[in-house]
Design a protein around this motif. Structure first.
Motif, PDB file in Angstrom:
ATOM      1  N   VAL A  12      38.215  81.898  22.695  1.00 45.73           N
ATOM      2  CA  VAL A  12      38.551  81.473  24.053  1.00 45.73           C
ATOM      3  C   VAL A  12      39.834  80.638  24.115  1.00 45.73           C
ATOM      4  O   VAL A  12      40.521  80.615  25.121  1.00 45.73           O
ATOM      5  CB  VAL A  12      37.395  80.670  24.692  1.00 45.73           C
ATOM      6  CG1 VAL A  12      36.188  81.580  24.901  1.00 45.73           C
ATOM      7  CG2 VAL A  12      37.015  79.459  23.843  1.00 45.73           C
ATOM      8  N   ASP A  13      40.146  79.961  23.019  1.00 46.74           N
ATOM      9  CA  ASP A  13      41.312  79.075  23.051  1.00 46.74           C
ATOM     10  C   ASP A  13      42.592  79.770  22.609  1.00 46.74           C
ATOM     11  O   ASP A  13      43.671  79.189  22.695  1.00 46.74           O
ATOM     12  CB  ASP A  13      41.062  77.859  22.140  1.00 46.74           C
ATOM     13  CG  ASP A  13      40.692  78.271  20.713  1.00 46.74           C
ATOM     14  OD1 ASP A  13      40.107  79.373  20.536  1.00 46.74           O
ATOM     15  OD2 ASP A  13      40.991  77.521  19.778  1.00 46.74           O
ATOM     16  N   THR A 448      26.785  79.704  36.777  1.00 50.15           N
ATOM     17  CA  THR A 448      27.593  79.197  35.664  1.00 50.15           C
ATOM     18  C   THR A 448      26.787  78.173  34.864  1.00 50.15           C
ATOM     19  O   THR A 448      25.957  77.465  35.420  1.00 50.15           O
ATOM     20  CB  THR A 448      28.861  78.512  36.229  1.00 50.15           C
ATOM     21  OG1 THR A 448      29.548  79.476  37.025  1.00 50.15           O
ATOM     22  CG2 THR A 448      29.780  78.031  35.128  1.00 50.15           C
ATOM     23  N   THR A 464      34.476  78.369  20.987  1.00 48.71           N
ATOM     24  CA  THR A 464      34.025  79.757  21.110  1.00 48.71           C
ATOM     25  C   THR A 464      32.606  79.902  20.561  1.00 48.71           C
ATOM     26  O   THR A 464      31.746  80.547  21.182  1.00 48.71           O
ATOM     27  CB  THR A 464      34.982  80.682  20.329  1.00 48.71           C
ATOM     28  OG1 THR A 464      36.314  80.439  20.775  1.00 48.71           O
ATOM     29  CG2 THR A 464      34.631  82.144  20.538  1.00 48.71           C
ATOM     30  N   ARG A 467      29.920  78.128  22.879  1.00 46.17           N
ATOM     31  CA  ARG A 467      29.749  78.886  24.125  1.00 46.17           C
ATOM     32  C   ARG A 467      29.053  80.212  23.851  1.00 46.17           C
ATOM     33  O   ARG A 467      28.224  80.670  24.640  1.00 46.17           O
ATOM     34  CB  ARG A 467      31.109  79.103  24.800  1.00 46.17           C
ATOM     35  CG  ARG A 467      31.584  77.862  25.566  1.00 46.17           C
ATOM     36  CD  ARG A 467      33.031  77.965  26.008  1.00 46.17           C
ATOM     37  NE  ARG A 467      33.272  79.076  26.924  1.00 46.17           N
ATOM     38  CZ  ARG A 467      34.483  79.346  27.449  1.00 46.17           C
ATOM     39  NH1 ARG A 467      35.526  78.572  27.155  1.00 46.17           N
ATOM     40  NH2 ARG A 467      34.649  80.364  28.265  1.00 46.17           N
ATOM     41  N   LYS A 468      29.409  80.808  22.712  1.00 45.25           N
ATOM     42  CA  LYS A 468      28.806  82.106  22.372  1.00 45.25           C
ATOM     43  C   LYS A 468      27.295  81.977  22.149  1.00 45.25           C
ATOM     44  O   LYS A 468      26.518  82.842  22.565  1.00 45.25           O
ATOM     45  CB  LYS A 468      29.480  82.653  21.111  1.00 45.25           C
ATOM     46  CG  LYS A 468      29.129  84.101  20.796  1.00 45.25           C
ATOM     47  CD  LYS A 468      29.873  84.551  19.544  1.00 45.25           C
ATOM     48  CE  LYS A 468      29.576  86.018  19.253  1.00 45.25           C
ATOM     49  NZ  LYS A 468      30.157  86.434  17.963  1.00 45.25           N
ATOM     50  N   PRO A 477      28.024  86.503  30.490  1.00 48.94           N
ATOM     51  CA  PRO A 477      29.366  86.710  29.948  1.00 48.94           C
ATOM     52  C   PRO A 477      29.976  85.363  29.547  1.00 48.94           C
ATOM     53  O   PRO A 477      29.636  84.327  30.131  1.00 48.94           O
ATOM     54  CB  PRO A 477      30.136  87.343  31.105  1.00 48.94           C
ATOM     55  CG  PRO A 477      29.359  87.037  32.331  1.00 48.94           C
ATOM     56  CD  PRO A 477      27.934  86.804  31.929  1.00 48.94           C
ATOM     57  N   MET A 478      30.868  85.377  28.576  1.00 51.58           N
ATOM     58  CA  MET A 478      31.452  84.138  28.058  1.00 51.58           C
ATOM     59  C   MET A 478      32.086  83.290  29.170  1.00 51.58           C
ATOM     60  O   MET A 478      32.014  82.059  29.134  1.00 51.58           O
ATOM     61  CB  MET A 478      32.513  84.448  26.997  1.00 51.58           C
ATOM     62  CG  MET A 478      31.956  84.782  25.646  1.00 51.58           C
ATOM     63  SD  MET A 478      31.214  83.344  24.799  1.00 51.58           S
ATOM     64  CE  MET A 478      32.676  82.506  24.188  1.00 51.58           C
ATOM     65  N   GLU A 479      32.723  83.937  30.136  1.00 52.38           N
ATOM     66  CA  GLU A 479      33.436  83.155  31.150  1.00 52.38           C
ATOM     67  C   GLU A 479      32.483  82.401  32.083  1.00 52.38           C
ATOM     68  O   GLU A 479      32.898  81.510  32.812  1.00 52.38           O
ATOM     69  CB  GLU A 479      34.438  84.022  31.937  1.00 52.38           C
ATOM     70  CG  GLU A 479      33.874  85.234  32.634  1.00 52.38           C
ATOM     71  CD  GLU A 479      33.793  86.477  31.726  1.00 52.38           C
ATOM     72  OE1 GLU A 479      33.837  86.327  30.478  1.00 52.38           O
ATOM     73  OE2 GLU A 479      33.647  87.581  32.274  1.00 52.38           O
ATOM     74  N   LYS A 480      31.202  82.729  32.036  1.00 53.65           N
ATOM     75  CA  LYS A 480      30.213  82.000  32.850  1.00 53.65           C
ATOM     76  C   LYS A 480      29.629  80.800  32.092  1.00 53.65           C
ATOM     77  O   LYS A 480      28.796  80.066  32.606  1.00 53.65           O
ATOM     78  CB  LYS A 480      29.076  82.939  33.277  1.00 53.65           C
ATOM     79  CG  LYS A 480      29.519  84.013  34.257  1.00 53.65           C
ATOM     80  CD  LYS A 480      29.825  83.399  35.617  1.00 53.65           C
ATOM     81  CE  LYS A 480      30.370  84.444  36.581  1.00 53.65           C
ATOM     82  NZ  LYS A 480      31.057  83.809  37.724  1.00 53.65           N
ATOM     83  N   ILE A 482      30.868  77.523  30.218  1.00 53.92           N
ATOM     84  CA  ILE A 482      32.086  76.742  29.965  1.00 53.92           C
ATOM     85  C   ILE A 482      31.755  75.388  29.339  1.00 53.92           C
ATOM     86  O   ILE A 482      30.645  74.879  29.471  1.00 53.92           O
ATOM     87  CB  ILE A 482      32.923  76.561  31.262  1.00 53.92           C
ATOM     88  CG1 ILE A 482      32.073  75.952  32.366  1.00 53.92           C
ATOM     89  CG2 ILE A 482      33.512  77.885  31.715  1.00 53.92           C
ATOM     90  CD1 ILE A 482      32.843  75.700  33.636  1.00 53.92           C
TER      91      ILE A 482
END
Lengths: 699, 280, 156
Positions: A12-13, A448, A464, A467-468, A477-480, A482
């Motif tokens: 993610v970074d 979220t 990452t 969050r994973k 999904p990863m973007e949900k 944070i």
């Protein structure tokens, strides 16, 4: 592997880092910001007689011990390092005062005009000298079985001594902190591993309540332990400066300064006395470990503890006695460095086993296999190996990948192959986890989920990975999913980002919370779950006697190194590393491969080219021209595989990982060099100067 | 703030130097490190800077009358790519610094920096290179060995510029180069060795031997070389110990942050031996 | 000294001390913070930018040297199609960890691929030898560059 947690995803970074948009602390300019430069001791040990400062232009300040409202010591395991020197200095590079102001050029001019008069005192420069003089910081010991009686029964006794040198972290981003006193609150921003360590340190120095202190981590350009305790010192200094000037104060080190004054890997000497039984088995081992802690103790006691509890490596020696001592010298303080004392003692033990096998004329790998620890065996401290030990499977795999058996039988001078076996105790040592009781918060907000932890992203992939774990559990999904900003005002203390504990301990808490959240997902739009670490009941630890389970479980590995040595110059060419690891279950196979490869190359550097000597307390190599780390041209081919061995209490079965590779490559390379030259290796770094010298003597 | 001057051509540069004591900068890679003061700070120059990296006159490579002429501001990376440059020099340059630095650093800079570890120097000494030094009034041509007098010391006068390096365009049948650094990429030399030789009808007809990083300046001995020239190749093997013995007192390295005197000496003599044995 | 140069495709005229480092001009005067300072002595490559299309250490360049030159930093380069290919390839290959060395490595990658669109592994290693990375052990960066060369065929 389609739905497996191990299946790689995009970090993610990474996008912001590739494009150069990522802002590190030196890239962030605060309004009205001042710069700070440290004036340091150039004496290894002296009393400060007087400090003469020039008259300061408007807007320029000197900050020293007199400006500290609270305690002039940096809070850590042993809080002995002064924020600013009191009336004495104990190493070259020790901070005495800051010059603070708006223009860098002017600050440097003022610094050059400051005259410090010292009265020299007698200093101690090496561990050997320290041992002679008895300048001990800490001394521990433990034993197992009946070592004395066992030595009596031994048919052969072998004594040996192993040395390892200093290592500098060389995180590519030098240390940097900005302090900003605003609205009665002290804000600290910077490159760091442990925001709550910094917070505690600031509390002591300012003497304030914790609710007036906020620590905000900025993107951190590598750390490897070097940003574990050290940023606390800088943070305390800029906090005091900002309090006095009422303006933001930024302090970024340049590389020379960073190398001169920041912590390093502890140099070590490990002395062994091994008693062999009738079948040439090591039945008893006496291990005497000494570390150069440098001028202040700080974290050294726990570094020593990990070194001591890792000193038996992957072996079960029936009788054992281990002593460990940290010595005070007038060198720059040693501190946390990836592996935390374990790579030093594992190097010694692996090479001891290698050298005994060679002396006995047996294959080192076979000899080592005869001593392996198994499930159900007692650990060196009398705890228990509870989980399955898949060392034989690991060894079989690494032999196959490397062709070890075939190659070792066809030995030629200057071409060698060597193997190492190693482990890493997962999480904090002893009662560390039980004391710190890490907390996490998971918050559902509509569709979220926000995770609140104090584990930082510093390049290792923590963001990452964590969050994973949550996304995978909740099928989001990863973007949900944070992460809350690393700001101690917004997050709970899940403990420091150290000891390879982030995935297993913090990730484990997040996994538990995610499972709970999954169960109640539809109950409300907003749900908050918090979790606090609870040490499993079956683990016991006596911190005074060092008896019990020093670690809840272990990660394991084997490396095979292949080297060629230039017959004229004795330069080492590490051609290939084959590596197999058991880290439970990889949370992301690709990120983990990156961790392992990076750790391998970093520790090959320590074992070969990274030479750091000090003469009378002054480092001979204090820039990147003289202190050489591996370049792209220096890296071997690396084959890296994992075997799965799920750990019941880790998230998806994950155990510790990041520090494991540091212990493996050095003894594998040293064993290969020993194999290539046909001589025992007992010391790293393996410089061509050293190899030419010892090869000559063997001839 | 120091002054900076950017001449339009060489003549203007030389005229500026005649009037103002100044520091010529071609690539700047050595000077900027020597004068560096820390992060975010200006390097510490105390004289006007004369920028000469862009001067066309100093950027040419040509072959004339059996000599290769290399402009002093030719970049190291340009040397590697130019087919007029002898392979033995390229071997050395390829191992210098790193690609981003070689896109800045110049051959003239490496010579004028006069470091005992300057990696173009052993070859230039061995190849009998000459340097052209110009001032607004005069021009002189001297062998590289007469130009460098000690670590960081040269006979360059304050109004002079090194403009050109002249190397006799001679192809040797044996070209040997070895640099010993701490690591494979981007290293300063602990020791370096250049060996060039010609063999005709099984006899050594020419031999050049130069050592870097083992004395205040590059070590080369015409006397010892002369004692080897004319020898049949078959006799070299037996002569090696004697040749090594003759060179040994000339190799006078130091201990420093990068290596030890003992190692440097040993390794230099081993490389010499290896070069000689390869001729047989 | 008055200096005129092209920065990320824009003509710039600045009045500076001729000894100022290009690195500081880019970071302090133009706020181009993709250019990092890791050592200040040409060893680490974190400050690498493109000068006339070639990778150079901006910490070693005095201002007087950039007259008339084209300087490109990541802030300019990231708008190109070639950058997109490098970014995707680095993401795919896992070439990034702490990221402090990454902008310099992308610049060296661009410089390499311009000269040699299909480099061998040895050529990649050589081209990156001026960019230190302490996290990755480099192998996954080599993979990223190989992938970029393949995916970006025709772009360089």
């Amino acid at each position: 592997m389609k739905d497996s947690i191990s299946k790689p995803i995009t970090r993610v970074d990474a996008p912001a880092k590739i494009s150069g948009a990522a802002k590190y602390i030196g890239d962030i300019h605060f309004e009205n910001q001042l710069f700070a430069k440290t004036v340091r001791s150039d004496k290894p040990k002296a009393k400060i007689v007087s400090i003469k400062t020039p008259s300061l232009p408007d807007g320029y300040y000197i900050i020293d011990k007199n400006d500290i409202p609270g305690i002039n010591r940096m809070r850590t395991v042993v809080s002995d390092h002064p924020i600013f020197a009191d009336d004495e200095v104990n190493y070259i590079g020790q901070p005495i005062l800051l010059v603070v102001g708006p223009e860098r050029e002017k600050i440097y001019e003022i610094v050059s005009q400051i005259k410090i008069e010292y009265k020299d005192e007698s200093a101690v420069f090496s561990i050997e000298e320290a041992e002679e003089k008895g300048t001990v910081f800490t001394e521990y010991s433990y034993s197992k079985g009946e070592p004395e009686a066992a030595f009596h029964d031994a048919v052969k006794i072998i004594e040996d001594e192993y040395h390892t040198g200093l290592q500098e972290h060389v995180y590519l981003e030098p240390q940097g902190i900005t302090g900003e006193y605003k609205d009665e609150t002290m804000f600290i921003y910077g490159s760091m591993q442990c925001p709550f360590y910094v917070k505690g340190a600031i509390q002591d120095v300012l003497g304030w309540d914790s609710d007036r202190i906020r620590i905000i981590q900025s993107i951190t350009g590598g750390a490897f332990g070097g940003k574990e305790e050290f940023p606390s010192l800088m943070a305390c200094q800029v906090a005091v400066a900002s309090l006095k000037t009422k303006r933001p104060v930024q302090m970024i080190y340049d590389r020379d300064e960073d190398i001169i004054c920041s912590t390093k890997r502890h140099p070590s000497i490990v002395h062994y006395k091994a008693g062999l039984g009738k079948s040439n088995q090591v039945i008893v081992l006496n291990i005497d470990i000494i570390f150069d802690a440098g001028a202040y103790s700080e974290l050294s006691p726990v570094v020593l503890q990990r070194g001591m509890f890792s000193a038996t490596g992957v072996y079960n020696f029936p009788h054992l006695s281990v002593r460990g001592r940290n010595f005070m010298t007038n060198n720059v303080p040693s501190g946390a460095y990836r592996g935390f004392g374990a790579p030093q003692t594992i190097f010694g033990t692996e090479m001891l086993m290698h050298n005994i096998a060679v002396k006995l004329g047996v294959d080192p790998l076979k000899y080592k296999i005869n001593h392996l620890i198994k499930r159900g065996d007692p650990t060196c401290t009398g705890g228990k190996i509870r989980d399955e030990v898949k060392l034989l499977e690991i060894i079989e795999k690494v032999e196959k990948m490397s062709g070890y058996r075939r190659k070792i039988e066809r030995r030629k001078k200057f071409k060698g192959i060597g193997v190492s076996l190693f482990l890493h105790g997962c999480g904090f040592t002893g009662k560390g986890e039980a004391t710190i009781k890490g907390k996490i918060i998971l918050k559902k907000n509509g569709d979220t989920v926000i995770l609140k932890v104090s584990s930082v992203e510093m390049g290792q992939g923590a963001e990452t990975c964590l969050r994973k774990i949550v996304a995978h559990t909740l099928s989001l999904p990863m973007e949900k999913v944070i992460c809350e900003t690393i700001d101690t005002g917004l997050i709970p203390d899940s403990g420091p980002t150290v000891a390879s504990r982030t995935t297993m301990i913090v990730g484990g808490l997040l996994r538990q919370a995610s499972l709970e959240l999954k169960d109640c997902w539809n109950e409300a739009n907003e749900i908050e779950i918090s979790k606090t670490y609870k040490h499993p009941d079956f683990l016991s630890w006596d911190d005074d006697k060092f008896v019990g389970d020093a670690y809840p479980t272990y990660s394991w590995g084997a490396n095979v190194a292949e080297v060629e040595i230039d017959s004229l110059t004795y330069e080492i060419n590490v051609k290939k590393i084959s590596a197999v690891y058991d880290v439970g279950v990889p949370i992301d196979e690709k990120m983990l491969r990156g961790q392992m490869q990076g750790g391998i190359v970093q520790s090959i550097g320590w074992a070969t080219i990274e030479v750091m000597n000090s003469s009378k307390g002054k480092l001979a190599q204090h820039n990147l021209t003289d202190y050489k780390i591996p370049t792209s041209m220096d890296v071997p081919e690396i084959a890296c595989k994992f075997i799965e061995n799920p750990y019941e209490f880790g998230p998806f079965g994950a155990k510790c990982a990041g520090e494991l590779p540091s212990a493996g490559a050095p003894p594998a390379v040293a064993a290969a060099v020993s194999n290539a030259l046909g001589i025992p290796i007992k010391s790293i770094p393996l410089t061509p100067e050293y190899l030419m010298e010892i090869d000559k003597h063997e001839d | 703030m120091v002054e900076g001057f950017r001449p339009a051509d060489l003549q203007e540069a030389l005229e500026f130097m005649a009037k103002h004591p100044s520091i010529p900068i071609a690539g700047g890679t050595d000077l900027m490190i020597q004068k560096a003061r820390g992060f975010g700070l200006k390097p510490d120059f105390n004289k006007p800077l004369l920028f000469i990296g862009h001067l066309r006159e100093l950027r040419q490579i040509s072959v004339r009358n059996g000599n290769i002429h290399i402009g002093a501001s030719v970049l190291l990376n340009e040397l590697i790519k130019n087919d007029k440059i002898p392979e033995a020099l390229k071997m050395a340059v390829r191992q210098m610094a790193s690609p981003p630095s070689r896109n800045l650093a110049t051959i003239g800079g490496n010579i004028c920096n006069a470091s005992p570890a300057g990696d173009t120097l052993p070859y230039l000494y061995a190849a009998d290179a000459f340097l052209v030094l110009k001032s607004s009034q005069a021009e002189r041509k001297i062998p590289v060995g007469k130009f460098i007098t000690g670590p960081g010391k040269t006979t360059l006068k304050s109004d002079e510029l090194l403009t050109e390096i002249i190397i006799p365009d001679k192809v040797f049948s044996a070209n040997y180069y070895k640099k010993v650094g701490t690591r494979k990429g981007m290293s300063l030399s602990k020791a370096s060795f250049t060996g060039l030789a010609d063999i005709e009808s099984e006899k050594i007809t020419d031999i050049r031997i130069a050592f870097g990083s083992v004395a205040p300046t590059i070590v080369r001995s015409r006397e010892i070389e002369a004692s080897i020239i004319g020898k049949p190749v078959s006799e070299i093997k037996n002569a090696v110990p004697e040749i090594v013995k003759k060179f040994a007192p000339l190799i006078r390295p130091i201990d420093d942050a990068r290596s030890s005197a003992e190692y440097r000496k040993q390794v230099s003599l081993r490389l010499l031996e290896n070069f000689l044995m390869k001729l047989t | 000294m008055k200096i005129e140069f092209i920065l990320n495709d824009k003509k710039r005229v600045i009045q500076v001390d001729p000894a100022s480092r290009l690195l500081d001009i880019l970071r302090d005067d133009f706020e181009l913070t993709s250019v990092k300072e890791g050592c200040g002595e040409g060893e680490c490559g974190a400050c690498v930018v493109l000068m006339d299309g070639k990778a150079v250490n901006s910490c070693l360049i005095p201002a007087g040297l950039i007259e008339g030159r084209h300087i490109v930093t990541m802030e300019g380069f990231r708008k190109t199609e070639r950058y997109k290919v490098i970014e995707e390839s680095f993401l795919k290959a896992g070439s990034v960890q702490c990221g402090f060395c990454t902008p310099g490595i992308v610049m060296s990658t661009e410089s390499l691929l311009r000269e040699n669109p299909l480099p061998s592994e040895e050529e990649i290693k050589e081209a990156l030898s001026g960019n230190l990375c302490r996290c990755t052990g480099y192998n996954m960066i080599f993979e990223g560059i190989k992938l970029a060369a393949e995916r970006g065929k025709g772009l360089w």
